[in-house]
Design a protein around this motif. Structure first.
Motif, PDB file in Angstrom:
ATOM      1  N   GLY A 121       1.116   6.907  -6.410  1.00 14.00           N
ATOM      2  CA  GLY A 121      -0.029   7.788  -6.657  1.00 14.00           C
ATOM      3  C   GLY A 121       0.293   9.234  -6.332  1.00 14.00           C
ATOM      4  N   THR A 122       1.010   9.445  -5.222  1.00  8.16           N
ATOM      5  CA  THR A 122       1.356  10.809  -4.813  1.00  8.16           C
ATOM      6  C   THR A 122       2.212  11.487  -5.873  1.00  8.16           C
ATOM      7  N   ILE A 123       3.243  10.766  -6.339  1.00  3.04           N
ATOM      8  CA  ILE A 123       4.134  11.346  -7.341  1.00  3.04           C
ATOM      9  C   ILE A 123       3.376  11.586  -8.643  1.00  3.04           C
TER      10      ILE A 123
ATOM     11  N   THR B 128      -4.443  -2.560 -11.887  1.00  2.00           N
ATOM     12  CA  THR B 128      -5.262  -1.356 -12.003  1.00  2.00           C
ATOM     13  C   THR B 128      -4.392  -0.100 -12.010  1.00  2.00           C
TER      14      THR B 128
ATOM     15  N   GLY C  71       0.829  -1.196   0.000  1.00  2.00           N
ATOM     16  CA  GLY C  71       0.000   0.000   0.000  1.00  2.00           C
ATOM     17  C   GLY C  71       0.866   1.249   0.000  1.00  2.00           C
ATOM     18  N   ALA C  72       1.922   1.249   0.830  1.00  2.00           N
ATOM     19  CA  ALA C  72       2.810   2.410   0.893  1.00  2.00           C
ATOM     20  C   ALA C  72       3.470   2.649  -0.454  1.00  2.00           C
TER      21      ALA C  72
ATOM     22  N   LEU D 244      -5.261   2.754 -15.004  1.00  2.00           N
ATOM     23  CA  LEU D 244      -5.486   4.166 -14.676  1.00  2.00           C
ATOM     24  C   LEU D 244      -4.615   5.097 -15.508  1.00  2.00           C
TER      25      LEU D 244
ATOM     26  N   PHE E 212       0.174  12.221  -8.909  1.00  2.00           N
ATOM     27  CA  PHE E 212      -0.697  13.385  -8.698  1.00  2.00           C
ATOM     28  C   PHE E 212       0.101  14.679  -8.749  1.00  2.00           C
ATOM     29  N   SER E 213       1.371  14.618  -8.333  1.00  2.00           N
ATOM     30  CA  SER E 213       2.161  15.854  -8.281  1.00  2.00           C
ATOM     31  C   SER E 213       2.822  16.160  -9.613  1.00  2.00           C
ATOM     32  N   SER E 214       2.669  15.263 -10.611  1.00  2.00           N
ATOM     33  CA  SER E 214       3.298  15.515 -11.911  1.00  2.00           C
ATOM     34  C   SER E 214       2.292  16.168 -12.853  1.00  2.00           C
TER      35      SER E 214
ATOM     36  N   ILE F   7       0.792   3.967  -2.893  1.00  2.00           N
ATOM     37  CA  ILE F   7       0.358   5.323  -2.567  1.00  2.00           C
ATOM     38  C   ILE F   7       1.476   6.320  -2.885  1.00  2.00           C
TER      39      ILE F   7
END
Lengths: 133, 224
Positions: B47-49, B219, B40-41, B224, B51-53, B44
């Protein structure tokens, strides 16, 4: 712990029904995967469904698949409530974990965009309170 | 598994496991829960990186090859095959556990064997995919793919892809090794002698977990 190993006899009575439920789970998982791939193709070829909606559907279907794997294949759905809760409640941390980090990532992107060199700086207006100093 | 499970049973009164499973199985569940946080870490962080790109490479442009099909553009086909292989090997694992409940040694050995075959097939697919991407110039620290908006992509995409699928592949590898060890014990008659096939259930839990993680990796990286 002898009582945990006494099940062999009474489980053989359910032999057929449990093999059936294994294959039922397999078909569910396969069908969901095919639907996912099908939707991805429809989007690629015809632009079917907006991206945001498609992503929501993909995540939803992924969670359905995860549910079937954990509940049926890993047999958690047939265990007693104590075991189910001791596994699932800690996983609720993921709710906070996902929201906090994705929000952070998004804010990071916006800050990099707004604070990029060459971006015009908005000069703050000096309000009446400021004049007293 | 307790035949005397009733709503009024006092689970915390002592004398038996309040979780109604053996110690080993409970600990396997706790291990898998902690491993779920590890994966999960990683996901996530990805996902964080992402989202920040401002932009990110299109997975359908990156993962579009199929062995023996040359330059035909077949997005998603190969990874769907890999997913199918892993789901199938999960099914054979449940059938092995089921045969264990029946104390049917031959059937347990047969289904475990198919599970191992599935695991090795999956790893071979991944080896092919990695080799193919490597020859296209992708690796840790190298990213030949451009972003959806046409700008030059950073190496975040390949770094996360190889780290996370690699970590998952490592889990599949240890799962195959565990399955082989258990199969050897089944053939030797260890569990027949012990009177139950609970070890098959424990490695089964691990194997299904590996399948579960793949569902999320599939996924996050390919859809995505």
């Amino acid at each position: 712990m002898e009582h945990t190993h006494t099940a062999a006899g009474h489980e053989s009575a359910h032999s057929d029904s449990s093999t059936k439920s294994i294959w039922r789970t397999f078909w569910i998982l396969l069908c969901i995967t095919l639907v996912e791939v099908g939707l991805a193709f429809l989007h690629l070829e015809y632009g079917f469904l907006p991206r945001v909606m498609l992503n929501a559907i993909f995540i939803g279907l992924t969670l359905v698949k995860a549910f079937y794997i954990v509940a049926e294949f890993m047999h958690l759905g047939h265990e007693i409530k104590n075991l189910i809760m001791t596994i699932l409640i800690p996983l609720l941390l993921f709710v906070w974990f996902i929201i906090a980090f994705l929000y952070e990532g998004d804010s990071w992107k916006n800050m990099r965009k707004d604070l990029k060199p060459g971006t015009p700086v908005e000069t703050p207006k000096i309000g009446p309170a400021e004049k007293h100093h | 598994m307790d035949t005397a499970v009733t709503a009024k049973k006092k689970w915390w009164a002592g004398g038996y496991s309040p979780f109604n499973v053996s110690y080993g199985k409970l600990m396997m569940w706790y291990f898998l829960m902690s491993d779920a946080f590890t994966f999960g870490a990683l996901l996530i962080a990805y996902g964080t990186i992402r989202f920040s790109s401002p932009s990110w490479p299109d997975p359908n442009e990156v993962f579009k090859s199929f062995p023996g099909m040359g330059h035909a553009e077949l997005p998603l086909m190969f990874v769907s095959l890999m997913t199918f292989i892993l789901i199938m090997s999960s099914v054979t694992m449940v059938l092995a556990v089921h045969a264990g409940h029946m104390r049917d040694k031959k059937a347990v050995a047969k289904w475990l064997m198919w599970t191992i075959v599935g695991g090795i097939a999956f790893l071979s697919c991944q080896a092919w995919e990695w080799t193919h991407l490597y020859h296209e110039g992708a690796w840790w620290g190298r990213n030949p793919f451009i972003n959806v908006d046409g700008t030059q992509a950073s190496t975040n995409f390949t770094n996360f892809f190889f780290t996370i699928t690699g970590f998952h592949g490592l889990h599949v590898t240890s799962g195959v090794v565990l399955n082989i060890v258990i199969l050897a014990n089944v053939l030797k008659g260890t569990y027949e002698h012990r009177g139950h096939y609970e070890m098959v259930e424990k490695v089964g839990l691990y194997w299904h977990f590996v399948d579960l993680v793949w569902v999320f990796v599939f996924t996050c990286f390919y859809l995505l």
